[in-house]
Motif scaffolding. Structure first.
Motif, short mmCIF file in Angstrom:
data_model
loop_
_atom_site.label_atom_id
_atom_site.label_comp_id
_atom_site.label_asym_id
_atom_site.label_seq_id
_atom_site.Cartn_x
_atom_site.Cartn_y
_atom_site.Cartn_z
N UNK A 24 23.61 -4.21 -0.15
CA UNK A 24 22.21 -4.08 0.24
C UNK A 24 21.51 -5.42 -0.12
N UNK A 25 20.30 -5.51 0.30
CA UNK A 25 19.76 -6.77 -0.03
C UNK A 25 18.67 -6.60 -0.97
N UNK A 26 18.64 -7.47 -2.09
CA UNK A 26 17.37 -7.71 -2.97
C UNK A 26 16.61 -8.73 -2.49
N UNK A 27 15.11 -8.27 -2.32
CA UNK A 27 14.19 -8.98 -1.61
C UNK A 27 13.31 -9.73 -2.75
N UNK A 28 12.99 -10.91 -2.65
CA UNK A 28 12.15 -11.58 -3.70
C UNK A 28 10.85 -11.92 -3.13
N UNK A 29 10.46 -11.34 -1.68
CA UNK A 29 9.11 -11.48 -1.01
C UNK A 29 8.77 -9.82 -0.78
N UNK A 30 7.59 -9.80 -0.58
CA UNK A 30 7.04 -8.34 -0.34
C UNK A 30 7.22 -8.07 1.14
N UNK A 31 8.05 -7.03 1.37
CA UNK A 31 8.10 -6.41 2.55
C UNK A 31 7.07 -5.37 3.01
N UNK A 32 6.33 -4.92 1.90
CA UNK A 32 5.47 -3.78 2.27
C UNK A 32 3.96 -4.09 2.30
N UNK A 33 3.87 -5.32 2.78
CA UNK A 33 2.13 -5.63 3.19
C UNK A 33 1.71 -4.69 3.91
N UNK A 34 0.63 -4.00 3.60
CA UNK A 34 0.16 -3.08 4.59
C UNK A 34 -0.33 -3.47 5.94
N UNK A 35 0.54 -3.22 7.04
CA UNK A 35 0.08 -3.58 8.33
C UNK A 35 -1.04 -2.53 8.90
N UNK A 36 -1.29 -1.42 8.36
CA UNK A 36 -2.58 -0.72 8.53
C UNK A 36 -3.45 -1.13 7.58
N UNK A 37 -4.71 -1.51 7.84
CA UNK A 37 -5.76 -1.68 6.56
C UNK A 37 -6.15 -0.42 5.92
N UNK A 38 -6.63 -0.40 4.97
CA UNK A 38 -7.16 0.74 4.05
C UNK A 38 -8.19 1.45 4.77
N UNK A 39 -8.16 2.76 4.51
CA UNK A 39 -9.38 3.37 5.29
C UNK A 39 -10.68 3.06 4.66
N UNK A 40 -11.67 3.42 5.15
CA UNK A 40 -12.96 3.34 4.48
C UNK A 40 -13.50 4.82 4.36
N UNK A 41 -14.64 4.98 3.50
CA UNK A 41 -15.17 6.48 3.19
C UNK A 41 -15.73 7.04 4.49
N UNK A 42 -16.10 6.47 5.81
CA UNK A 42 -16.60 6.99 6.86
C UNK A 42 -15.39 6.90 7.68
N UNK A 43 -14.36 6.71 7.38
CA UNK A 43 -13.25 7.20 8.38
C UNK A 43 -12.76 5.66 8.95
N UNK A 44 -13.78 4.54 8.97
CA UNK A 44 -13.28 3.43 9.39
C UNK A 44 -12.18 2.74 8.80
N UNK A 45 -11.78 1.35 9.11
CA UNK A 45 -10.86 0.82 8.26
C UNK A 45 -11.44 -0.47 7.63
N UNK A 46 -10.66 -0.90 6.53
CA UNK A 46 -11.13 -2.00 5.74
C UNK A 46 -10.41 -3.28 6.28
N UNK A 47 -11.03 -4.18 7.16
CA UNK A 47 -10.42 -5.41 7.65
C UNK A 47 -10.47 -6.46 6.70
N UNK A 48 -11.74 -6.26 6.09
CA UNK A 48 -11.86 -7.71 5.05
C UNK A 48 -10.99 -7.80 3.84
N UNK A 49 -10.53 -6.60 3.38
CA UNK A 49 -9.77 -6.95 2.17
C UNK A 49 -8.27 -6.86 2.44
#
Length: 700
Positions: free
Chosen positions: A326-351
């Motif tokens: 197995x590989x032990x990673x020292x960098x993040x592989x789980x950066x969110x490729x899909x932006x977080x949802x906003x309350x109105x159902x849109x997505x947060x491209x800013x953050x």
């Protein structure tokens, strides 16, 4: 509406990983990996599959085999693995699966079929893997397996008979189902030594008795025992008293399960049935069971008179497979490729965090090698081999190096780190800490560009990788070989031009001109001209696609379409001008490839003629010509595969090409595969699709 509900369900099942809390981390990882590899993960996005089963389906999809034949939660991981491997060799194991064979059974059958052994002639239902193994080994050694290829023998009995056949012994002397394998072994060893085994070849002797008899024969031969001594021994045996109690019974059974790893005792309730601990121990000895005997369980069975129960009285130690590499990673592989949802159902491209940066010499990953397994032992005292862990393939990609230890991966440069499709990609990234304008000058970068600012007044950026803008884009031109992300969005007077080989995303686009190879995504798009080989996606309950012309090969998914002022909004999806242009370019590239191949093949033909005439041909030239032909053939195959994939995706997306989740207003014009439709009035929650060569609306 039945058709509508079906379509709705299909749509909701596209990304179950995001919505279904039943998925564990390992299952999610397999789904993410499949998506990164461009696979149809819907075939295994099912919480009934464990992650090992998902892995086998993903590997089959990756290798382009028909996974539908084994993608069933009822098939465990090892069964799936054996069927997948068999498909590579063109072997059909499904008939055997239907007969009830699974796991290691299928492996033995696969190996036999692969070696063209007539296993079907001897295979019987309910045979276990070790039994099939003994038959397969016998067939490999060209033995007549008929004396033991019968389910009435357990695998250890089969082994003793096979060993006798290998030594060309008369196995009929001991090939009797009432002899256990330990008794068979003693008789076989006697026959191998050339002894007259009739002296102890009888069921009244346990394996221990037989061993003593065989050793006594050896001792007599060594010491020259007299005939008188042998007669005396026979006489004493003949006159040995046999106790009998006509008023009691000793009825019990000992069952061996899990290939000799467990033994259970069962004492039936029968009037007058009196079984003692000595009876149990004697039968265990007779069967050759010497390891893992549970004395407390036997005491409890007898003392508490546990009639009509199956009680575990002996248990071996199972073998444990070694841990896989197995590989032990020292960098993040789980950066969110899909932006977080906003309350109105849109997505947060800013953050959204768009990328991970690494420094030259920074350790990226460390490989941990596979471990050896732990050997087990069955109840007969025999060692059980343990499989070692499976080594993983080395990581592939660019921008990194593997240290001399062979397990440490480090970055070659300061740059942007990505891990996509199982490959590492570390590329040069220019970080611009100011706004980009015409005054700044043209930025042309072999790699990616990250602007911690905005693009104003004719700013120009060209990059072979991605372009990421932290704030806004007004007047300017962005050209990217990869993706373009404008976190806050773009607002111009039709003088903003964006060209991307991949995806284009941002919070909003107003009066923008976009050409993209991938999807175009935002929370609203107004008065823009968009041409994309992908899909245009507008998210959120306030999201709107208004005005302009949208040409999207894979369709449009928006919350609102148009507005009450009836601003002209044109959607052209499916096989449109963008699609036709791509097909034309594909044909041109293919013709060029064929022309190059023809030239190379002519050169190859010349070399063949020269060689036949005795002329000397440079080996280096020969290698280069043949290598170039192989490369061109590979390019042609990949190009044809991508073209076929595009056609299939277009046909699939045609089932739901335009989806409006809120309101679609009058004046919107929709063209699907060249067939036009103008919306006459406001409608809500609809899907526009083709039916009988007409654009129709169905409820969402």
């Amino acid at each position: 509406m039945a058709d509508l509900d079906s379509n709705t369900v299909k749509h909701e099942l596209r990304f179950p990983m995001m919505e279904n809390e039943e998925y564990q981390k390992a299952q999610n990882q397999e789904i993410i990996r499949g998506k990164e590899e461009g696979l149809d993960v819907s075939l295994y996005s099912n919480p009934e599959f464990n992650w090992l089963q998902m892995e086998q389906i993903r590997m089959g999809l990756k290798d382009k085999v028909d996974v539908s034949v084994y993608a069933d939660p009822a098939n465990n991981y090892e069964t799936m693995r054996q069927i997948r491997i068999s498909l590579y060799a063109g072997i059909d194991l499904i008939p055997y699966l239907r007969r009830g064979f699974a796991d290691d059974d299928l492996e033995e059958i696969r190996l036999a079929v692969m070696n063209r052994l007539p296993i079907d002639q001897w295979l019987q239902d309910n045979m276990c893997a070790p039994q099939i193994h003994e038959i397969r080994i016998g067939l490999c050694e060209e033995l007549d397996v008929s004396p033991y290829a019968d389910i009435k023998y357990n695998w250890m009995q089969m082994q003793e008979i096979r060993l006798g056949l290998e030594k060309k012994l008369d196995v009929s002397v001991y090939a009797k189902v009432l002899f256990n394998h330990a008794q068979m072994r003693e008789i076989r060893l006697g026959l191998e030594a050339g002894f007259d085994v009739s002296d102890y070849c009888t069921l009244i002797y346990s394996a221990t008795d037989m061993r003593e008899k065989r050793k006594a024969i050896i001792s007599r031969k060594q010491t020259g025992a007299t005939e008188k001594e042998r007669n005396a021994d026979r006489s004493s045996r003949k006159n040995r008293p046999i106790p009998a109690d006509p008023y009691s019974k000793k009825e019990f059974s000992i069952f061996i399960e899990e290939n000799g790893n467990k033994a259970y005792a069962h004492i039936p309730w029968v009037p007058g049935n009196v079984v003692t601990k000595e009876d149990i121990y004697h039968d265990l000895e007779r069967r050759g069971i010497v390891f893992g005997i549970k004395q407390d369980a036997i005491d409890d069975l007898i003392n508490r008179k546990r009639m009509n129960e199956r009680v575990l009285i002996a248990e071996g130690i199972p073998a444990h497979k070694g841990k896989d590499g197995w590989f032990e990673w020292f960098v993040r592989l789980d950066l969110p490729r899909i932006p977080a949802p906003l309350p109105d159902g849109g997505v947060d491209y800013v953050n959204i965090e768009a990328f991970e940066m690494v420094d030259e010499g920074e350790r990226i990953a460390l490989y941990h090698r596979a471990q050896e397994g732990t050997t087990g032992k069955n109840i007969y005292g025999e060692s059980i081999h343990a499989e070692g862990g499976v080594e993983m393939k080395p990581l592939r990609g660019v921008g990194f190096t593997i240290e001399p230890d062979g397990v440490t991966y480090t970055s070659k440069m300061n740059g942007k780190f990505e891990f996509v499709g199982g490959r590492i990609n570390i590329s040069n990234m220019l970080i611009v800490r100011e706004d980009v304008t015409a005054v700044t000058g043209k930025l042309e970068v072999d790699g990616s560009v990250y602007v911690i600012g905005s693009i104003y007044s004719g700013g120009y950026i060209k990059a072979t990788g991605d372009i990421i803008i932290e704030h806004n884009v007004e007047t300017g031109r962005l050209i990217a070989g990869g993706n373009v992300m404008i976190k806050k969005g773009s607002c111009s007077k039709n003088d903003c031009f964006i060209d991307a080989g991949g995806e284009v995303s941002g919070s909003f686009f107003e009066a923008a001109n976009i050409n993209a190879g991938g999807n175009v995504k935002a929370n609203y798009i107004m008065n823009s001209s968009i041409n994309t080989m992908g899909r245009v996606i507008v998210s959120g309950s306030k999201g709107v696609l208004l005005g302009g012309t949208i040409s999207a090969v894979k369709g449009v998914d928006t919350y609102n379409l148009g507005n009450r002022l009836h601003i002209k909004t044109i959607l052209d999806v499916g096989r449109n001008g963008v699609y036709e242009k791509e097909q034309e370019e594909y044909e041109e590239r293919r013709e060029q490839l064929l022309s190059d191949l023809e030239s190379l093949e002519q050169e190859r033909s010349k070399m063949v003629v020269m060689s036949a005439a005795g002329a000397e041909v440079s080996e280096d030239l020969r290698r280069r010509i043949y290598g170039a032909i192989d490369v061109k053939m590979q390019e042609l195959a990949e190009m044809d595969g991508e073209a076929s994939k595009l056609v299939n995706q277009t046909e699939q997306n045609a089932k739901e090409p335009v989806c409006v989740r809120g309101r679609a207003h009058e004046g919107s014009m929709i063209t699907i595969n060249g067939i036009k439709y103008t919306l006459k009035g406001e409608v809500r929650r609809v899907v526009f699709k083709l039916r009988n060569k007409q654009v129709v609306m169905t409820a969402l």
